[in-house]
Write an enzyme that holds these catalytic residues in place. Structure first.
Site, short mmCIF file in Angstrom:
data_model
loop_
_atom_site.label_atom_id
_atom_site.label_comp_id
_atom_site.label_asym_id
_atom_site.label_seq_id
_atom_site.Cartn_x
_atom_site.Cartn_y
_atom_site.Cartn_z
N ASP A 65 40.11 40.69 25.99
CA ASP A 65 40.44 39.29 25.73
C ASP A 65 39.20 38.43 26.01
OD1 ASP A 65 41.95 37.04 25.06
OD2 ASP A 65 42.79 36.81 27.07
N ASP B 29 39.34 37.02 34.06
CA ASP B 29 40.59 37.34 33.37
C ASP B 29 40.57 38.75 32.79
OD1 ASP B 29 43.11 36.87 32.52
OD2 ASP B 29 42.64 35.30 31.06
N1 LIG Z 1 37.52 33.21 40.40
C1 LIG Z 1 37.71 32.00 39.86
N2 LIG Z 1 36.99 30.93 40.30
C2 LIG Z 1 37.18 29.71 39.74
N3 LIG Z 1 38.05 29.46 38.74
C3 LIG Z 1 38.77 30.49 38.26
C4 LIG Z 1 38.64 31.80 38.79
N4 LIG Z 1 39.50 32.61 38.12
C5 LIG Z 1 40.13 31.84 37.22
N5 LIG Z 1 39.70 30.56 37.29
C6 LIG Z 1 40.18 29.42 36.47
O1 LIG Z 1 41.54 29.61 36.17
C7 LIG Z 1 41.73 29.67 34.75
C8 LIG Z 1 42.79 30.71 34.43
O2 LIG Z 1 42.39 31.98 34.91
P1 LIG Z 1 42.46 33.28 34.01
O3 LIG Z 1 42.12 34.44 34.90
O4 LIG Z 1 41.66 33.10 32.78
O5 LIG Z 1 44.03 33.38 33.71
P2 LIG Z 1 44.91 33.08 32.39
O6 LIG Z 1 43.98 32.70 31.26
O7 LIG Z 1 45.58 34.38 32.15
O8 LIG Z 1 45.83 31.99 32.78
C9 LIG Z 1 40.35 30.00 34.18
O9 LIG Z 1 40.17 29.50 32.88
C10 LIG Z 1 39.42 29.32 35.16
O10 LIG Z 1 39.29 27.95 34.83
MG LIG Z 2 42.08 33.19 30.75
#
Ligand SMILES: Nc1ncnc2c1ncn2[C@@H]1O[C@H](COP(=O)(O)OP(=O)(O)O)[C@@H](O)[C@H]1O
Ligand SMILES: [Mg+2]
Length: 262
Positions: free
Chosen positions: A195, A212
């Site tokens: 993804d 992600d």
């Molecule tokens: N380790 C991290 N540090 C800072 N921000 C994060 C981190 N992991 C995720 N995020 C924020 O959270 C959002 C969602 O996380 P993500 O893992 O992409 O989950 P999903 O897209 O499945 O909801 C990301 O787009 C980013 O902005």
């Molecule tokens: Mg994401």
């Protein structure tokens, strides 16, 4: 005079503590209703062990998970991703679990599948990190809760996603870097992200950090070649907005170059 100062300092300290505990209660109210009782019990266990000191705020509310900004031991910044126990999500998740030789027994209940999904993200982060792919450092996974390194400013502002960056100083270099990360992921970590796009790459202090990774599959998964091509396509599409087309390689060429090195 000195005593007055001491008292003042003490009062400030107590006030802060009061604020903290008030905030904790309010946060708890915010968590109630959003998460099931299992998640709340687990959150309390993690909080009581001192791994997480305090939840400060929400970074993202998604369909599958919410991501929170929290403080850990000695106030080290953390990102806490909490997966929702929602049967709607398990249907498509199964496609990325079944066929991955690392996960043979996954069970049938919604809970079990979501827990496996969360563990899979933790394992994938660990495997990628071990092979020098720039991802947030995984710290803990427990059932549907994943704790990892927070990427962002010291004041708690999370890093921007690549999607939210208006200008890239050296787009060709940035593109080649991500293509190299995809290649390393395949050839060294034996994983395909699945993804990858400008939505799942953070940009912080001039570096691109891939996030992600729950859906990332083993290269031995039947759909690995399809996912690999899709990742390459998404990335090239994004960078082609900043780069003259003559410098953007062909999806097939990148794909074949990776497979030639197996
Ligand atoms: N380790 C991290 N540090 C800072 N921000 C994060 C981190 N992991 C995720 N995020 C924020 O959270 C959002 C969602 O996380 P993500 O893992 O992409 O989950 P999903 O897209 O499945 O909801 C990301 O787009 C980013 O902005
Ligand atoms: Mg994401």
């Amino acid at each position: 005079m000195e005593d007055d100062n001491k008292i003042n300092r003490l009062e400030v300290k107590q006030d802060k503590r009061r604020m903290k505990s008030k905030r904790k209660t309010e946060e708890h109210a915010a968590f109630n209703g959003v998460f099931d009782s299992f998640t709340l019990v687990n959150l309390n266990k993690i909080l009581s062990k001192g791994i997480i000191n305090e939840f400060v705020g929400i970074i993202s509310a998604g369909k599958e998970a919410n991501v929170y900004y929290a403080l850990g031991e000695e106030d080290v910044p953390l990102a806490v991703k909490i997966y929702k126990i929602d049967p709607q999500n398990t249907k498509w998740m199964k496609n990325y679990i079944i066929g991955d030789p690392r996960f043979k027994k996954i069970g049938t209940s919604t809970h079990k599948i979501i827990y496996t999904w969360c563990k899979k993200e933790f394992k994938n982060l660990t495997q990628m990190k071990r092979h020098d792919i720039l991802v947030p450092t995984p710290l803990l996974s427990r059932d549907n809760i994943l704790v990892m390194e927070f990427i962002g400013e010291e004041n708690g502002t999370p890093a921007k996603r690549l999607k939210d960056i208006d200008e890239l100083v050296n787009p060709i270099e940035e593109m080649n870097y991500i293509l190299d990360q995809i290649s390393k992921m395949y050839l060294n970590a034996h994983l395909v992200h699945g993804d990858l796009s400008e939505f799942n790459i953070l940009y912080f202090k001039g570096k691109q950090i891939i996030i992600d990774v729950s859906q990332a599959v083993s290269i031995y998964h039947i759909n690995a070649p399809v996912y690999l091509q899709r990742d390459i396509k998404n990335v090239l599409n994004y960078f082609s907005k900043f780069i003259d087309s003559k410098h953007v390689p062909d999806v097939k060429a990148v794909f074949e170059k990776i497979l030639k090195n197996v």
